[in-house]
Design a protein around this motif. Structure first.
Motif, PDB file in Angstrom:
ATOM      1  N   ASP A   4       0.877  -1.165   0.000  1.00  0.00           N
ATOM      2  CA  ASP A   4       0.000   0.000   0.000  1.00  0.00           C
ATOM      3  C   ASP A   4       0.912   1.211   0.000  1.00  0.00           C
ATOM      4  O   ASP A   4       1.398   1.637   1.039  1.00  0.00           O
ATOM      5  CB  ASP A   4      -0.898  -0.037   1.241  1.00  0.00           C
ATOM      6  N   PRO A   6       1.756   5.135  -1.235  1.00  0.00           N
ATOM      7  CA  PRO A   6       1.507   6.411  -1.886  1.00  0.00           C
ATOM      8  C   PRO A   6       2.688   6.738  -2.798  1.00  0.00           C
ATOM      9  O   PRO A   6       3.838   6.564  -2.412  1.00  0.00           O
ATOM     10  CB  PRO A   6       1.400   7.397  -0.720  1.00  0.00           C
ATOM     11  N   GLU A  57     -11.024   9.555  -0.866  1.00  0.00           N
ATOM     12  CA  GLU A  57      -9.739   8.934  -1.141  1.00  0.00           C
ATOM     13  C   GLU A  57      -9.902   8.120  -2.422  1.00  0.00           C
ATOM     14  O   GLU A  57     -10.975   7.564  -2.685  1.00  0.00           O
ATOM     15  CB  GLU A  57      -9.287   8.028   0.008  1.00  0.00           C
ATOM     16  N   ILE A  59      -8.368   4.942  -4.324  1.00  0.00           N
ATOM     17  CA  ILE A  59      -7.531   3.758  -4.155  1.00  0.00           C
ATOM     18  C   ILE A  59      -7.353   3.102  -5.518  1.00  0.00           C
ATOM     19  O   ILE A  59      -8.295   2.503  -6.052  1.00  0.00           O
ATOM     20  CB  ILE A  59      -8.160   2.766  -3.161  1.00  0.00           C
ATOM     21  N   ARG A  82      -4.045   6.762  -3.107  1.00  0.00           N
ATOM     22  CA  ARG A  82      -3.334   5.605  -2.553  1.00  0.00           C
ATOM     23  C   ARG A  82      -3.204   4.575  -3.674  1.00  0.00           C
ATOM     24  O   ARG A  82      -4.146   4.352  -4.430  1.00  0.00           O
ATOM     25  CB  ARG A  82      -4.104   4.989  -1.381  1.00  0.00           C
TER      26      ARG A  82
END
Length: 355
Positions: A4, A6, A57, A59, A82
């Motif tokens: 995960d 960024p 957010e 993803i 993300r």
């Protein structure tokens, strides 16, 4: 191993701008699975990050891309983004993983080669909250790679945008096709928590049908808020899981679990080329076809797969026996539906249009 990560250089928690996951739970998590989408991923990503509603957010779940997808994402500098870098296991695993890590109570879908219009999320969220439904889609434009309308998809686009615009019609006509374009969906978390299933069927259609069985409610924003890209390399064009045969397999399985559960007898409206395979399938599943109905006068009085064909005007009022309407010609449903309703049938209750 799952990462995960960024891609902006600093972890999201360091931003401190109060948006998304950075300082508090965002209101919407957008899940975008991708595999080898370098050519369009920046455009798709920016169409989400530049929404009028920004408490979100995004993803992006990279499903083991072998092209420059991850490199292109590094050019997008936004703390709300993300990126999950997974081994290649397919869209079902990628989409489910996105749901698992999403932090918001509302989850929206997005695909890498599509574009969300700037007010898409704001408008759909308002619809969700004001109506109390569980799942919201929107009207779409079907475009080719050059941004032109796809003429061969005009009939489908009309069906998505007009014929299945109401909550009632989304449910009633669900055995024709998936009445919500999957990447337009914004839903309460419990919809996506059902999970996509891997198999020889379209996972998005299967999820929608299971959600109906779970008594979830659906709506669609009539405003055109999404550009849906159609091309030969899209999964829906190139993968056998999205073939007509696969959709047919899925709808028939859910028909047996739902409207036809416990039925030993049905009527069928339409016993031509589209209807004949249904007659065979019903027989294979030990369901007797009591009457077959046809508009075509040349078929009246014939016996097709053991079913005697009658005129549609001889259809009797409902008596508890479901009727399947297998006529798929353009404009036919608009003619047949009022005839059924004039006899007392309720489409989506005791009468079902099937593809």
């Amino acid at each position: 191993m799952t990462h995960d990560c960024p891609l902006q250089g600093n972890p999201p928690s360091d931003s401190g701008d109060g948006r998304g996951k950075l300082a508090s739970m965002p209101q919407i998590s957008v899940v975008l699975p991708i595999y080898n989408g370098a050519a369009t991923i920046v455009r798709a990503t920016r169409s989400i990050l530049e929404q009028s509603f920004d408490d979100l957010e995004l993803i992006v779940v990279d499903d083991g891309s072998t092209d420059e997808t991850l490199e292109r994402l590094r050019s997008v500098r936004d703390p709300r983004l993300r990126v999950l870098d997974l081994p290649h296991r397919g869209v079902v695993v990628a989409a489910n993983r996105g749901t698992e890590v999403a932090t918001a109570p509302i989850i929206a879908r997005m695909d890498a080669d599509d574009v969300s219009h700037v007010r898409r999320l704001e408008t759909q969220l308002h619809c969700l909250r004001s109506t109390g439904v569980d799942v919201v889609g929107c009207a779409v434009r079907v475009l080719d790679k050059s941004g032109r309308r796809v003429e061969t998809m005009r009939r489908y686009e009309k069906w998505i945008n007009e014929e299945t615009a109401s909550e009632e019609d989304i449910i009633a006509l669900r055995f024709i096709e998936l009445p919500l374009v999957n990447p337009t969906i914004l839903a309460r978390r419990r919809y996506f928590d059902l999970g996509f299933r891997d198999g020889d069927f379209p996972e998005d259609y299967d999820l929608m049908l299971r959600a109906v069985e779970a008594e979830m409610r659906f709506a669609k924003v009539k405003e055109m808020l999404f550009d849906w890209s159609d091309h030969q390399h899209r999964l829906t064009r190139s993968d056998a899981r999205y073939s007509h045969t696969a959709f047919d397999r899925c709808r028939r399985a859910h028909l047996l679990r739902g409207p036809l559960r416990g039925s030993q007898c049905v009527d069928v409206w339409g016993v031509g080329n589209t209807g004949k395979p249904w007659l065979v399938w019903l027989k294979e599943n030990a369901i007797t076809v009591r009457h077959g109905y046809e508009l075509n006068e040349r078929k009246i009085g014939e016996t097709i797969h053991g079913v005697r064909v009658r005129r549609t005007r001889d259809l009797k009022p409902p008596d508890g026996t479901p009727i399947l309407v297998t006529v798929g010609a353009e404009g036919a449903r608009a003619i047949i539906r009022p005839q059924l309703e004039s006899k007392g049938y309720r489409v989506g209750g005791d009468a079902w249009f099937v593809a």
